[in-house]
Design a protein around this motif. Structure first.
Motif, PDB file in Angstrom:
ATOM      1  N   LEU A 467       0.810  -1.216   0.000  1.00 59.48           N
ATOM      2  CA  LEU A 467       0.000   0.000   0.000  1.00 59.48           C
ATOM      3  C   LEU A 467       0.847   1.272   0.000  1.00 59.48           C
ATOM      4  O   LEU A 467       0.523   2.244  -0.693  1.00 59.48           O
ATOM      5  N   THR A 468       1.936   1.260   0.780  1.00 63.10           N
ATOM      6  CA  THR A 468       2.776   2.455   0.847  1.00 63.10           C
ATOM      7  C   THR A 468       3.291   2.816  -0.534  1.00 63.10           C
ATOM      8  O   THR A 468       3.252   3.982  -0.941  1.00 63.10           O
ATOM      9  N   GLU A 469       3.752   1.802  -1.263  1.00 64.20           N
ATOM     10  CA  GLU A 469       4.257   2.066  -2.621  1.00 64.20           C
ATOM     11  C   GLU A 469       3.144   2.558  -3.535  1.00 64.20           C
ATOM     12  O   GLU A 469       3.364   3.438  -4.372  1.00 64.20           O
ATOM     13  N   ALA A 470       1.942   1.991  -3.345  1.00 62.60           N
ATOM     14  CA  ALA A 470       0.809   2.411  -4.176  1.00 62.60           C
ATOM     15  C   ALA A 470       0.506   3.895  -3.937  1.00 62.60           C
ATOM     16  O   ALA A 470       0.330   4.657  -4.891  1.00 62.60           O
ATOM     17  N   PHE A 471       0.478   4.306  -2.653  1.00 64.16           N
ATOM     18  CA  PHE A 471       0.219   5.708  -2.332  1.00 64.16           C
ATOM     19  C   PHE A 471       1.308   6.619  -2.904  1.00 64.16           C
ATOM     20  O   PHE A 471       1.023   7.687  -3.439  1.00 64.16           O
ATOM     21  N   LYS A 472       2.556   6.141  -2.787  1.00 62.83           N
ATOM     22  CA  LYS A 472       3.669   6.932  -3.319  1.00 62.83           C
ATOM     23  C   LYS A 472       3.510   7.143  -4.821  1.00 62.83           C
ATOM     24  O   LYS A 472       3.749   8.232  -5.334  1.00 62.83           O
ATOM     25  N   LEU A 473       3.110   6.075  -5.508  1.00 64.73           N
ATOM     26  CA  LEU A 473       2.964   6.158  -6.965  1.00 64.73           C
ATOM     27  C   LEU A 473       1.875   7.168  -7.326  1.00 64.73           C
ATOM     28  O   LEU A 473       2.033   7.950  -8.265  1.00 64.73           O
ATOM     29  N   VAL A 474       0.772   7.179  -6.568  1.00 64.64           N
ATOM     30  CA  VAL A 474      -0.300   8.135  -6.839  1.00 64.64           C
ATOM     31  C   VAL A 474       0.231   9.563  -6.686  1.00 64.64           C
ATOM     32  O   VAL A 474      -0.065  10.437  -7.509  1.00 64.64           O
ATOM     33  N   GLN A 475       1.057   9.772  -5.650  1.00 59.27           N
ATOM     34  CA  GLN A 475       1.593  11.117  -5.434  1.00 59.27           C
ATOM     35  C   GLN A 475       2.550  11.539  -6.544  1.00 59.27           C
ATOM     36  O   GLN A 475       2.618  12.708  -6.903  1.00 59.27           O
ATOM     37  N   LEU A 489      -7.490   2.071  -5.362  1.00 57.94           N
ATOM     38  CA  LEU A 489      -6.766   2.284  -4.110  1.00 57.94           C
ATOM     39  C   LEU A 489      -7.666   1.966  -2.918  1.00 57.94           C
ATOM     40  O   LEU A 489      -7.241   1.305  -1.959  1.00 57.94           O
ATOM     41  N   VAL A 490      -8.911   2.404  -2.985  1.00 58.10           N
ATOM     42  CA  VAL A 490      -9.820   2.126  -1.871  1.00 58.10           C
ATOM     43  C   VAL A 490     -10.071   0.623  -1.778  1.00 58.10           C
ATOM     44  O   VAL A 490     -10.167   0.056  -0.684  1.00 58.10           O
ATOM     45  N   GLY A 491     -10.127  -0.020  -2.944  1.00 55.12           N
ATOM     46  CA  GLY A 491     -10.279  -1.476  -2.962  1.00 55.12           C
ATOM     47  C   GLY A 491      -9.128  -2.158  -2.239  1.00 55.12           C
ATOM     48  O   GLY A 491      -9.314  -3.095  -1.468  1.00 55.12           O
ATOM     49  N   ALA A 492      -7.922  -1.646  -2.501  1.00 54.56           N
ATOM     50  CA  ALA A 492      -6.728  -2.226  -1.871  1.00 54.56           C
ATOM     51  C   ALA A 492      -6.753  -2.009  -0.358  1.00 54.56           C
ATOM     52  O   ALA A 492      -6.412  -2.906   0.416  1.00 54.56           O
ATOM     53  N   CYS A 493      -7.182  -0.815   0.061  1.00 47.84           N
ATOM     54  CA  CYS A 493      -7.263  -0.532   1.494  1.00 47.84           C
ATOM     55  C   CYS A 493      -8.248  -1.471   2.176  1.00 47.84           C
ATOM     56  O   CYS A 493      -8.004  -1.992   3.253  1.00 47.84           O
ATOM     57  N   ARG A 494      -9.400  -1.699   1.510  1.00 40.46           N
ATOM     58  CA  ARG A 494     -10.397  -2.633   2.013  1.00 40.46           C
ATOM     59  C   ARG A 494      -9.785  -4.000   2.198  1.00 40.46           C
ATOM     60  O   ARG A 494      -9.971  -4.651   3.214  1.00 40.46           O
ATOM     61  N   MET A 495      -9.094  -4.418   1.163  1.00 41.54           N
ATOM     62  CA  MET A 495      -8.563  -5.772   1.144  1.00 41.54           C
ATOM     63  C   MET A 495      -7.594  -5.979   2.298  1.00 41.54           C
ATOM     64  O   MET A 495      -7.531  -7.046   2.883  1.00 41.54           O
ATOM     65  N   HIS A 496      -6.822  -4.924   2.632  1.00 44.93           N
ATOM     66  CA  HIS A 496      -5.801  -5.090   3.660  1.00 44.93           C
ATOM     67  C   HIS A 496      -6.136  -4.364   4.959  1.00 44.93           C
ATOM     68  O   HIS A 496      -5.262  -4.102   5.767  1.00 44.93           O
ATOM     69  N   GLU A 504      -9.375   8.413   3.898  1.00 47.52           N
ATOM     70  CA  GLU A 504      -8.765   9.522   3.150  1.00 47.52           C
ATOM     71  C   GLU A 504      -9.065   9.407   1.656  1.00 47.52           C
ATOM     72  O   GLU A 504      -9.469  10.375   1.008  1.00 47.52           O
ATOM     73  N   VAL A 505      -8.888   8.210   1.135  1.00 47.19           N
ATOM     74  CA  VAL A 505      -9.117   7.993  -0.293  1.00 47.19           C
ATOM     75  C   VAL A 505     -10.584   8.236  -0.652  1.00 47.19           C
ATOM     76  O   VAL A 505     -10.897   8.824  -1.680  1.00 47.19           O
ATOM     77  N   LEU A 506     -11.480   7.788   0.247  1.00 46.27           N
ATOM     78  CA  LEU A 506     -12.903   7.988  -0.014  1.00 46.27           C
ATOM     79  C   LEU A 506     -13.253   9.463  -0.133  1.00 46.27           C
ATOM     80  O   LEU A 506     -14.108   9.840  -0.932  1.00 46.27           O
ATOM     81  N   HIS A 507     -12.583  10.288   0.663  1.00 48.51           N
ATOM     82  CA  HIS A 507     -12.870  11.716   0.544  1.00 48.51           C
ATOM     83  C   HIS A 507     -12.489  12.265  -0.829  1.00 48.51           C
ATOM     84  O   HIS A 507     -13.184  13.106  -1.373  1.00 48.51           O
ATOM     85  N   HIS A 508     -11.402  11.746  -1.377  1.00 48.24           N
ATOM     86  CA  HIS A 508     -11.042  12.138  -2.748  1.00 48.24           C
ATOM     87  C   HIS A 508     -12.130  11.695  -3.725  1.00 48.24           C
ATOM     88  O   HIS A 508     -12.511  12.427  -4.632  1.00 48.24           O
ATOM     89  N   LEU A 509     -12.608  10.461  -3.527  1.00 46.34           N
ATOM     90  CA  LEU A 509     -13.639   9.919  -4.423  1.00 46.34           C
ATOM     91  C   LEU A 509     -14.921  10.743  -4.342  1.00 46.34           C
ATOM     92  O   LEU A 509     -15.563  11.016  -5.355  1.00 46.34           O
ATOM     93  N   MET A 522     -19.875   3.206   1.974  1.00 47.67           N
ATOM     94  CA  MET A 522     -18.615   2.581   2.362  1.00 47.67           C
ATOM     95  C   MET A 522     -17.990   3.347   3.532  1.00 47.67           C
ATOM     96  O   MET A 522     -17.498   2.766   4.492  1.00 47.67           O
ATOM     97  N   LEU A 523     -18.081   4.669   3.436  1.00 47.49           N
ATOM     98  CA  LEU A 523     -17.516   5.518   4.486  1.00 47.49           C
ATOM     99  C   LEU A 523     -18.209   5.215   5.815  1.00 47.49           C
ATOM    100  O   LEU A 523     -17.568   5.076   6.862  1.00 47.49           O
ATOM    101  N   SER A 524     -19.538   5.069   5.763  1.00 50.48           N
ATOM    102  CA  SER A 524     -20.280   4.848   7.002  1.00 50.48           C
ATOM    103  C   SER A 524     -19.890   3.506   7.617  1.00 50.48           C
ATOM    104  O   SER A 524     -19.783   3.387   8.837  1.00 50.48           O
TER     105      SER A 524
END
Length: 605
Positions: A467-475, A489-496, A504-509, A522-524
């Motif tokens: 996940l850390t690498e995924a977030f870095k790549l997005v940045q 990304l949100v899918g990955a966060c769910r999975m792990h 945080e990602v949901l707020h972007h969405l 999902m947020l709720s």
DNA sequence: ATAGGGTTAG
């Protein structure tokens, strides 16, 4: 070859020539290679193959029969080709999708001191359209402007058409050119309207439609298509009733519009009512039913079309296979494939590609591979289709093998190939291999990384738990992340189970798609999992205020030519009690043999 | 200049 003596008396000679001219003109009207070859032999007998009248006509004839070798042969026999002959060869190359050859001939003719005329430019512009190259069109535009060829209206008309085919910047250039044109004919107006419709500028198109001095059936059909593509069928129907006359295209456009809107009832009413149908009309209605998953109706219509004696062409076959692939109608696909094989239809490369894609998307990878392996001429699309198909169904290793084979065979991979390759790595769990391909696609193969490739990579890293690498790549992405990026990304966060990151990602969405209730739900559930009941109620409130509910994702299964769709906790099927009994039995069995379902899924469901 | 047409991440 032995030269046959020419008839002695002039009148006979003249009439022979007349006869040949007539015959050649006739054979150009109906494209028949056999007849053309016979005629060529006779023309050769009379030593007329280099004649300024016959040579260009022969070149056109052979090009229409897709016989470029023969066409070029005719051209090469002429010592001093004139402009007519050059033009016919340029047109021949363009017609046979060889735009670069067309440009070579164009340079050669200038080299020989011959000045191109309006016809040359009109044809060359067609070649530019095939390439979608704004630069080439602009080059010709300045060239033509300098030479004063604007006087022939065909030239600016083709320029407008070409500009529209060169993307967004082309649309502006087309508008500008149209504005400064001193004289406009009906084709100029129609071309403008057509281009605007294709660029989704329906209102502007309609304004021109109102402004123009006179309209013909093409104008009406074009504006009709604009409304039907925009899904405004009431407006389209009103125009359809108002128009002074209607032809097959008008009827087909309307039927297509209703099919796209999912209104098969109206589509069928018009289909029954229309006076004469052609293959295109049949294709539209068959695909309409196929795209709705109504395989039975699609098959019976296909059989009816065959019964009327209409021959399906490449367009029909590709469209129907495409519709099968989209809705998973393996039954219709197989039926069409069998019918093609029975009639001995010679499948072109695009047709084979459509078959490979259909089998791959429907999950029958063995048949896809058989057809792929049996192809005589594979192109880039063939490789992309099979790699993508294998990747999608979890056969990542096989997909990567095929990628190496395609490189060995000398194909240059493109952006689509790498989407398939990265997707293959994701589904096979080859995270490091994926990172490697993501790197070399630019350095070794010169393919630019686009947002789609970043999407694949984020999915790959995310699913792989990095996940850390995924977030870095997005940045570090050079472009703004879109819904798909945040979504995976949100899918990955769910999975792990990375709840804070998911929030945080949901707020972007939510910022990108404020109307999508799914994000709030999902947020709720994330707040609920953390015991934050204030968070839960605020998310629920926001969800209610969005109003729109996105349809939830559905799975489908094809049984006896009928596609059945179902969603999570679906109880709509008449036999649903029995179905759930079987499912419960299956999951009980799975648990007994040691399968543990992912706990994380519960948090979000 | 108008109707159907191959590969594209979740």
């Amino acid at each position: 070859m032995q030269q046959i003596s020419i008839p002695i008396r002039a009148p006979t000679w003249v009439s022979t020539r007349r006869l040949l001219e007539q015959k050649l003109a006739d054979s150009l009207k109906c494209i028949d290679l056999k007849q053309l070859k016979q005629l060529h032999a006779v023309i050769y007998k009379y030593n007329l193959q280099t004649d300024p009248y016959f040579a260009p006509k022969l070149v056109s004839g052979f090009s229409l029969c897709r016989q470029m070798v023969l066409a070029v042969n005719v051209f090469n026999q002429v010592q001093e080709p004139n402009m007519h002959l050059y033009n016919s060869l340029i047109r021949a190359h363009v017609y046979n999708s060889q735009p670069s050859q067309a440009f070579w001939v164009f340079f050669d003719m200038q080299h020989r001191g011959l000045w191109p005329d309006t016809f040359t430019y009109a044809v060359l512009l067609k070649a530019c359209c095939g390439n979608y190259s704004l630069k080439l069109v602009q080059m010709i535009h300045t060239h033509v402007e300098k030479l004063g060829f604007y006087s022939d209206i065909v030239v600016p008309n083709s320029l407008i058409d070409c500009y529209f085919k060169c993307g967004l910047s082309g649309v502006c250039a087309a508008r500008k050119l149209f504005a400064v044109m001193g004289e406009r004919d009906i084709v100029s107006w129609n071309t403008m309207i057509c281009g605007l419709v294709k660029a989704n500028e329906l209102r502007e198109a309609h304004r021109l439609f109102d402004e123009m001095p006179e309209r013909d059936i093409v104008t009406w059909n074009t504006i009709l298509d604009g409304y039907s593509k925009a899904g405004e069928m009431e407006a389209a129907f009103e125009l359809f009733q108002k128009m002074p006359e209607r032809n097959v295209v008008s009827w087909s456009t309307m039927i297509c519009g209703y099919c796209k809107a999912g209104d098969m009832e109206m589509a069928m009413i018009l289909f029954d009512k229309m006076p004469a149908k052609n293959v295109v009309t049949w294709t539209i209605i068959i695909c309409g039913y196929a795209e709705k998953g109504l395989a039975k109706d699609a098959i019976s219509l296909f059989e009816k079309m065959e019964a009327t004696g209409l021959e399906p062409d490449d367009g029909t076959i590709i469209s129907i296979f495409g519709a099968c692939a989209e809705s998973g109608l393996l039954g219709l696909g197989k039926r069409l494939h069998a019918s093609i094989q029975r009639t001995g239809y010679k499948c072109s490369t695009p047709v084979c590609n459509a078959i490979v894609d259909m089998y791959a998307k429907c999950g029958n990878l063995n048949r896809a591979l058989t057809v792929f392996n049996g192809m005589a001429n594979r192109d880039l699309v063939s490789w992309n289709a099979i790699i993508q198909g294998l990747a999608m169904h979890g056969r990542g290793e096989k997909a990567l093998n095929l990628f190496s084979r395609m490189i060995q065979e000398g194909f240059a991979p493109d952006r689509v190939t790498f989407i398939g390759v990265l997707c293959a790595c994701t589904h096979a769990g080859f995270v490091d291999k994926g990172i490697h391909y993501f790197h070399v696609m630019e350095t070794e193969y010169g393919v630019l990384k686009e947002i789609e490739h970043y999407g694949c990579m984020i999915d790959l890293l995310g699913r792989g738990g990095r996940l850390t690498e995924a977030f870095k790549l997005v940045q570090s992405m050079p472009m703004e992340p879109n819904v798909i990026i945040w979504g995976s990304l949100v899918g990955a966060c769910r999975m792990h189970n990375a709840l804070e990151d998911a929030k945080e990602v949901l707020h972007h969405l939510i910022k990108l798609e404020p109307a999508d209730a799914g994000h709030f739900s999902m947020l709720s559930s994330i707040y609920a999992a953390a015991g934050d009941w204030n968070g839960v109620s605020s998310a629920r409130m926001q969800m209610k205020s969005t109003g729109t509910q996105k349809p939830s994702g559905a799975s489908s299964i094809e049984l006896e030519d009928q596609v059945h769709e179902f969603t999570v906790l679906d109880k709509s099927h008449p036999n649903s009690d029995r179905i759930y009994e079987v499912i419960d039995g299956l999951s009980l069995h799975l648990k007994r043999v040691g399968y543990v379902p992912k706990e994380t899924a519960k948090v979000f469901s």
